[in-house]
Design a protein around this motif. Structure first.
Motif, short mmCIF file in Angstrom:
data_model
loop_
_atom_site.label_atom_id
_atom_site.label_comp_id
_atom_site.label_asym_id
_atom_site.label_seq_id
_atom_site.Cartn_x
_atom_site.Cartn_y
_atom_site.Cartn_z
N LYS A 135 0.84 -1.20 0.00
CA LYS A 135 0.00 0.00 0.00
C LYS A 135 0.88 1.25 0.00
CE LYS A 135 -4.43 -1.38 1.96
NZ LYS A 135 -5.49 -1.02 2.93
N GLN A 136 0.46 2.25 -0.74
CA GLN A 136 1.20 3.49 -0.84
C GLN A 136 1.25 4.19 0.51
OE1 GLN A 136 2.64 5.02 -3.87
NE2 GLN A 136 3.64 5.93 -2.10
N PRO A 139 -0.60 8.34 1.32
CA PRO A 139 -1.51 8.29 0.16
C PRO A 139 -2.22 9.60 -0.15
CG PRO A 139 -2.49 7.17 2.06
CD PRO A 139 -1.06 7.46 2.42
N TYR A 142 -0.82 11.49 -3.06
CA TYR A 142 -0.91 10.88 -4.39
C TYR A 142 -2.35 10.96 -4.92
CZ TYR A 142 3.74 9.03 -3.51
OH TYR A 142 5.09 8.91 -3.23
N ASP A 183 6.56 1.02 2.45
CA ASP A 183 5.49 0.09 2.80
C ASP A 183 6.09 -1.20 3.35
OD1 ASP A 183 4.93 -2.18 0.30
OD2 ASP A 183 6.32 -0.53 -0.05
#
Length: 260
Positions: A135-136, A139, A142, A183
Motif C-alpha cells: 500500500k502506498q 496516500p 498521491y 510500505d
C-alpha cells in the motif's frame, strides 16, 4: 560511562496543547491515521474523571518508552535485528532489515495491533505503527481528487509542485532511519536520534511551550533530567511499570490538579 537517554514529563506543566505531537509529526514526516494505525509517535491518553458537575479532565502525553528490557527488540526475529538498542539506550529501527512481521508491535505492551474509535477519544494509543505491505505510504499526497473542483489543488498537485512527498518533507539524515518510511515496515519514535546525536533536543521537547519535557543523559548526575529525578524521587513514576520493561519515560506531578 556511556550515555543513557530518557525523558521526564511534568504533567502539572503540561497544558495539553498538542504542540509536542505536531512538532514530532512535522520533524519526522509521519502519516495521517489510516488502516487502523495512528502514525502518532507522540500521542496522548485522555479521559474525564468524576460525575457531573464534579468532573476533571486528565491528559497524559505518551511516546515510545525506549525500555531497557524492550519486548519489541526481543521479539524481532531477524539477524541483525531490525529493532535494536543503540549504545545510548535509544530503541531504534532499521527499515532495510525489517520484514514487516509485526512481532515487535504485538510484543510491545504500549502498542495495539489495530486501533479503533477509542484511539480518537484518547482511550488507546500505539507506540508502533505499521505501513501495510503493497500500500502506498502518504496516500493523501498521491490523491488526484480536488476537494473543491476548479478551486483547490489536489494532494498530488501540491506534492508535484513541492517536489516532495510529503510536500513539507524534512529530509534529515539518520543512518538506520529513513525520513519517510516504505510500505511493509513498522515505525515509531526514535527520540529524534538525528537531532540528539548532533547536540539538539527531540522535536517534542523543543515544541513544548510550557517546558514540560526534560530530556537528557540519565547517567550524567549533573544533567537536568538527573536532578529532576532526584528531586521527585518519592513520587516519580512510569506508565505500566508493572510490565517489567524498565521504561525510560518518567512522569512527575499531576495534570490539572488544583492542589499543586
Amino acid at each position: 560511562m556511556s550515555k543513557k537517554y530518557g525523558m521526564v514529563i511534568d504533567l502539572h506543566q503540561c497544558v495539553g496543547c498538542g504542540a509536542c505531537a505536531l512538532g514530532c509529526k512535522i520533524e519526522n514526516n509521519t502519516d495521517a491515521r489510516r488502516d487502523g494505525q495512528s502514525f502518532n509517535w507522540a500521542d496522548f491518553i485522555m479521559r474525564t474523571e468524576g460525575t457531573f458537575p464534579n468532573t476533571r479532565y486528565v491528559q497524559m502525553p505518551v511516546l515510545c518508552n525506549h525500555c531497557d528490557d524492550a519486548p519489541c527488540v526481543m521479539a524481532c526475529p531477524v539477524t541483525p535485528k531490525a529493532m535494536f538498542k543503540a549504545d545510548d539506550g535509544t530503541t531504534l529501527h532499521n527499515q532495510d532489515r525489517c520484514i514487516g512481521c509485526r512481532q515487535c508491535q504485538d510484543a510491545c505492551p504500549y502498542s495495539q495491533y489495530v486501533l479503533d474509535g477509542k484511539s480518537n477519544r484518547g482511550e488507546e494509543y500505539s507506540v508502533i505503527s505499521f505501513n501495510a505491505h503493497g500500500k502506498q505510504t502518504q496516500p493523501a499526497w498521491y490523491d488526484k481528487q480536488q476537494m473543491i473542483p476548479g478551486c483547490t489543488a489536489s494532494g498530488a498537485e501540491v506534492a508535484k509542485r513541492a517536489g516532495a512527498v510529503p510536500p513539507d518533507m524534512n529530509k534529515y539524515q539518520s543512518g538506520d532511519y529513513q525520513p519517510v518510511r516504505a510500505d511493509g515496515v513498522v515505525e515509531k519514535c526514535i527520540f529524534c536520534h538525528h537531532k540528539v546525536t548532533n547536540g539538539e533536543q527531540p522535536a517534542c521537547v523543543e515544541a513544548c511551550p510550557a517546558n514540560a519535557r526534560i530530556f537528557g543523559d540519565q547517567n550524567d548526575p549533573n544533567s537536568e533530567i538527573s536532578k529532576v529525578k532526584v528531586a521527585n524521587s518519592k513520587t516519580i513514576r512510569r506508565y505500566k511499570e508493572d510490565e517489567g520493561t524498565e521504561p525510560n519515560i518518567f512522569y512527575i506531578r499531576s495534570y490539572n490538579d488544583p492542589e499543586v
